[in-house]
Design an enzyme around this catalytic site. Structure first.
Site, PDB file in Angstrom:
ATOM      1  CE  LYS A  22     -91.320  -9.713 -48.608  1.00  0.00           C
ATOM      2  NZ  LYS A  22     -91.421 -10.744 -49.912  1.00  0.00           N
ATOM      3  CG  ASN A  23     -87.997 -12.127 -48.411  1.00  0.00           C
ATOM      4  OD1 ASN A  23     -89.640 -11.827 -49.118  1.00  0.00           O
ATOM      5  ND2 ASN A  23     -87.270 -11.454 -49.210  1.00  0.00           N
ATOM      6  CB  CYS A 115     -92.568  -7.588 -60.221  1.00  0.00           C
ATOM      7  SG  CYS A 115     -90.955  -7.645 -59.841  1.00  0.00           S
ATOM      8  NE  ARG A 120     -87.838 -10.666 -59.281  1.00  0.00           N
ATOM      9  CZ  ARG A 120     -88.715 -10.220 -58.594  1.00  0.00           C
ATOM     10  NH1 ARG A 120     -89.506  -9.257 -58.197  1.00  0.00           N
ATOM     11  NH2 ARG A 120     -88.212 -11.038 -57.492  1.00  0.00           N
ATOM     12  CG  ASP A 306     -84.686  -7.704 -50.895  1.00  0.00           C
ATOM     13  OD1 ASP A 306     -85.488  -7.962 -50.110  1.00  0.00           O
ATOM     14  OD2 ASP A 306     -85.016  -7.010 -51.714  1.00  0.00           O
ATOM     15  NE  ARG A 398     -96.579  -7.867 -52.288  1.00  0.00           N
ATOM     16  CZ  ARG A 398     -94.906  -8.503 -52.867  1.00  0.00           C
ATOM     17  NH1 ARG A 398     -95.111  -7.551 -53.875  1.00  0.00           N
ATOM     18  NH2 ARG A 398     -94.079  -9.758 -53.267  1.00  0.00           N
TER      19      ARG A 398
HETATM   20  C1  EPZ Z   1     -85.776 -12.803 -53.674  1.00  0.00           C
HETATM   21  O1  EPZ Z   1     -85.850 -12.673 -54.732  1.00  0.00           O
HETATM   22  C2  EPZ Z   1     -86.241 -11.853 -52.802  1.00  0.00           C
HETATM   23  N1  EPZ Z   1     -87.981 -12.156 -52.919  1.00  0.00           N
HETATM   24  C3  EPZ Z   1     -86.219 -10.690 -53.629  1.00  0.00           C
HETATM   25  O2  EPZ Z   1     -87.536 -10.170 -52.333  1.00  0.00           O
HETATM   26  C4  EPZ Z   1     -84.949  -9.987 -52.884  1.00  0.00           C
HETATM   27  O3  EPZ Z   1     -84.725  -8.745 -53.420  1.00  0.00           O
HETATM   28  C5  EPZ Z   1     -84.136 -10.912 -53.390  1.00  0.00           C
HETATM   29  O4  EPZ Z   1     -84.408 -12.779 -53.676  1.00  0.00           O
HETATM   30  C6  EPZ Z   1     -82.484 -10.779 -53.734  1.00  0.00           C
HETATM   31  O5  EPZ Z   1     -82.014 -10.336 -53.285  1.00  0.00           O
HETATM   32  C7  EPZ Z   1     -88.204 -13.722 -51.983  1.00  0.00           C
HETATM   33  O6  EPZ Z   1     -87.015 -14.211 -51.321  1.00  0.00           O
HETATM   34  C8  EPZ Z   1     -89.671 -13.423 -52.304  1.00  0.00           C
HETATM   35  P1  EPZ Z   1     -83.176 -13.452 -57.092  1.00  0.00           P
HETATM   36  P2  EPZ Z   1     -85.975 -13.936 -55.944  1.00  0.00           P
HETATM   37  O7  EPZ Z   1     -83.556 -14.335 -58.141  1.00  0.00           O
HETATM   38  O8  EPZ Z   1     -84.923 -14.742 -55.415  1.00  0.00           O
HETATM   39  C9  EPZ Z   1     -81.671 -12.980 -61.464  1.00  0.00           C
HETATM   40  C10 EPZ Z   1     -88.655  -8.089 -51.151  1.00  0.00           C
HETATM   41  O9  EPZ Z   1     -88.415  -7.282 -51.952  1.00  0.00           O
HETATM   42  N2  EPZ Z   1     -82.050 -13.700 -61.897  1.00  0.00           N
HETATM   43  O10 EPZ Z   1     -82.298 -13.719 -55.700  1.00  0.00           O
HETATM   44  O11 EPZ Z   1     -86.083 -13.605 -56.667  1.00  0.00           O
HETATM   45  C11 EPZ Z   1     -82.966 -11.809 -61.017  1.00  0.00           C
HETATM   46  O12 EPZ Z   1     -83.517 -10.899 -62.287  1.00  0.00           O
HETATM   47  C12 EPZ Z   1     -88.207  -8.291 -52.642  1.00  0.00           C
HETATM   48  O13 EPZ Z   1     -88.424  -8.785 -50.145  1.00  0.00           O
HETATM   49  C13 EPZ Z   1     -82.390 -14.801 -63.194  1.00  0.00           C
HETATM   50  O14 EPZ Z   1     -81.172 -13.667 -63.968  1.00  0.00           O
HETATM   51  O15 EPZ Z   1     -84.352 -13.145 -56.528  1.00  0.00           O
HETATM   52  C14 EPZ Z   1     -82.198 -10.916 -60.049  1.00  0.00           C
HETATM   53  O16 EPZ Z   1     -81.248  -9.854 -61.408  1.00  0.00           O
HETATM   54  C15 EPZ Z   1     -87.861  -8.075 -54.177  1.00  0.00           C
HETATM   55  N3  EPZ Z   1     -82.399 -15.900 -63.226  1.00  0.00           N
HETATM   56  C16 EPZ Z   1     -80.569 -11.391 -59.457  1.00  0.00           C
HETATM   57  O17 EPZ Z   1     -80.482 -12.878 -60.652  1.00  0.00           O
HETATM   58  C17 EPZ Z   1     -83.072 -16.553 -62.666  1.00  0.00           C
HETATM   59  O18 EPZ Z   1     -83.468 -17.761 -63.334  1.00  0.00           O
HETATM   60  C18 EPZ Z   1     -81.214 -11.989 -57.943  1.00  0.00           C
HETATM   61  O19 EPZ Z   1     -82.577 -12.404 -58.130  1.00  0.00           O
HETATM   62  C19 EPZ Z   1     -83.486 -16.502 -61.142  1.00  0.00           C
HETATM   63  C20 EPZ Z   1     -82.866 -14.913 -60.875  1.00  0.00           C
END
Ligand code: EPZ
Length: 419
Positions: A22-23, A115, A120, A306, A398
């Site tokens: 998915k990701n 969420c 996020r 995850d 999802r």
């Molecule tokens: C991706 O989300 C995945 N989703 C998530 O999977 C996964 O948990 C996550 O990466 C971490 O591995 C998809 O790929 C669609 P991040 P993403 O930006 O990219 C902070 C699932 O269950 N952050 O890597 O949105 C954020 O708050 C889902 O399949 C900022 O601070 O996650 C978090 O603490 C859930 N500023 C950390 O970074 C930003 O601009 C990692 O988030 C962006 C993120």
């Protein structure tokens, strides 16, 4: 809304095939916006998030067909404004901003909501776009971005919790059509980023370093269509391995990439689970004494956030104290209270959950709260004695393709009923 009814307490047996990731597929679908030529993507899982992203691409003017695990996306004539209500509903859609900005030099997407697992934020996405020369305005819930020409830059993209996966993806997709060279420091190293880079290279992009913390992109002027096969879903695979360990089952897992799963397989080995690798197949032989382990979630190649909820479900079955610390998202413990309804004994101390395992689980009505929490409840329900009813399983749909069918094929007594 559907419910799942599980009669637990029985081992599973058989073979399960892992679907596409998915990701990986969500950003790759967005990347198809970068070319006016058709793209064919195979090995695509039939998930509600994929169907939803297809809807978003159609709202931008792209033609999208999805059948037999194959997506055909033809973004010949597209517009830069995404449907507010659609985009707001799925966080992954933020990654249409990069390709729209790269190809059309403007983008207007709604701020993705937070969420249940955390706020996020998207500050790093916006930092990256500004660094490439985009002018950004946030008004009425929209992010509006425009540029005369994106220009390559060197940018540090690390945030408070380390790299950002979709932030890295967004920036890569904007940079491939920028003028000059972009170097992303503290880039996410996930296999899904490598898969996106492979797709972009298939379009004619020039990218090196994907999978490492430094990704270099030399901008090109135009991109063409491509065919691409999506990598298998390492999180789905980890979920089934943990499920086999939790139900003391003999299960063979095929179609996965064990080389993407070292952290999870290492932890399972540490707690005594009997898992061997035969080529790219994982063979789980149930039974045997398991012992408590401690886990901290980290960016790849550390233990994936995850898989945190699913592993916690396993920990509730292992006599002794296990500690799981969540370092990526600030509130990814929604499954704790629902696991408690099944008899689990878990205390939350700040970013850590202290699991007193071995108390025995008994079936009960529980409610799914997010994608991976629902997978944890399925695992716990299969291990618990008696009947478990899980409501709001749309969360599960999802990110898990036909999970109840795959589990039934392994002998699980699980079926879906409409609420
Ligand atoms: C991706 O989300 C995945 N989703 C998530 O999977 C996964 O948990 C996550 O990466 C971490 O591995 C998809 O790929 C669609 P991040 P993403 O930006 O990219 C902070 C699932 O269950 N952050 O890597 O949105 C954020 O708050 C889902 O399949 C900022 O601070 O996650 C978090 O603490 C859930 N500023 C950390 O970074 C930003 O601009 C990692 O988030 C962006 C993120």
């Amino acid at each position: 809304m559907d419910n799942l009814i599980i009669e637990g307490g029985r081992p599973l047996e058989g073979t399960v095939k892992i679907s596409g990731a998915k990701n990986a597929v969500l950003p790759i679908m967005a990347a198809a916006l970068l070319t006016e030529e058709p793209c064919r993507i195979t090995g695509v899982p039939d998930l509600s998030d994929v169907v939803f992203m297809a809807k978003i691409l159609r709202s931008l003017g792209a033609e999208v067909q999805f059948e037999d695990s194959t997506l055909t996306i033809h973004a010949k004539n597209i517009k830069c404004v995404g449907n507010y209500d659609l985009i707001r509903k799925m966080r992954g859609s933020i990654c249409i901003m990069g390709p729209l900005l790269g190809r059309l030099r403007e983008a207007r997407v709604s701020m993705p909501g937070g969420c249940i697992i955390g706020a996020r934020p998207v500050d790093l996405h916006l930092k990256g776009m500004r660094a490439l020369g985009a002018k950004l305005v946030i008004d009425e819930g929209y992010i509006s971005a425009e540029t005369d020409q994106l220009k390559g830059c060197r940018i540090f993209l690390g945030g408070r919790a380390g790299p950002t996966v979709l932030g890295t993806a967004n920036l890569m997709m904007a940079a491939v059509l920028a003028e000059g060279t972009t170097v992303i420091e503290s880039a996410a190293c996930e296999p899904e980023i490598v898969d996106l880079a492979d797709f972009l290279k298939g379009l004619g992009a020039e990218i090196t370093g994907a999978g490492s913390p430094t990704i270099t992109i030399n901008g090109v002027t135009k991109l063409h269509g491509t065919d691409h096969q999506v990598i298998p879903d390492r999180i789905e695979a980890a979920t089934y391995v943990i499920c086999a360990a939790a139900t003391e089952s003999n299960v063979r897992i095929i179609g996965a990439r064990p080389d993407h799963m070292h952290a999870v397989l290492d932890k399972l080995q540490e707690c005594g689970a009997n898992i061997t690798q035969e080529g790219t197949e994982l063979v789980c032989n149930g039974g045997g004494e398991l012992n408590p382990v401690d886990i901290t979630t980290m960016p790849y190649s550390g233990f994936p956030t995850d898989v945190q909820a699913q592993f916690m479900a396993l920990m509730t079955l292992i006599p002794g104290i296990s500690i799981i610390t969540e370092r990526i998202f600030e509130s990814r413990f929604m499954h704790v209270s629902e696991l408690g309804r099944l008899g689990a004994n878990i205390a939350i101390e700040g970013p850590s959950a202290i699991v007193k395992g071995g108390t025995g689980l008994r079936g009960a009505p529980v409610m799914a709260s997010d994608l991976r929490a629902s997978a944890a409840l399925v695992i716990a329900g299969l291990a618990a004695g008696g009947s478990t009813r899980i409501s709001r399983v749309y969360h599960l749909d999802r990110g898990y393709e036909k999970m109840d069918q795959k589990l039934r094929a392994l002998g699980a007594k699980i079926h879906r009923v409409a609420e």
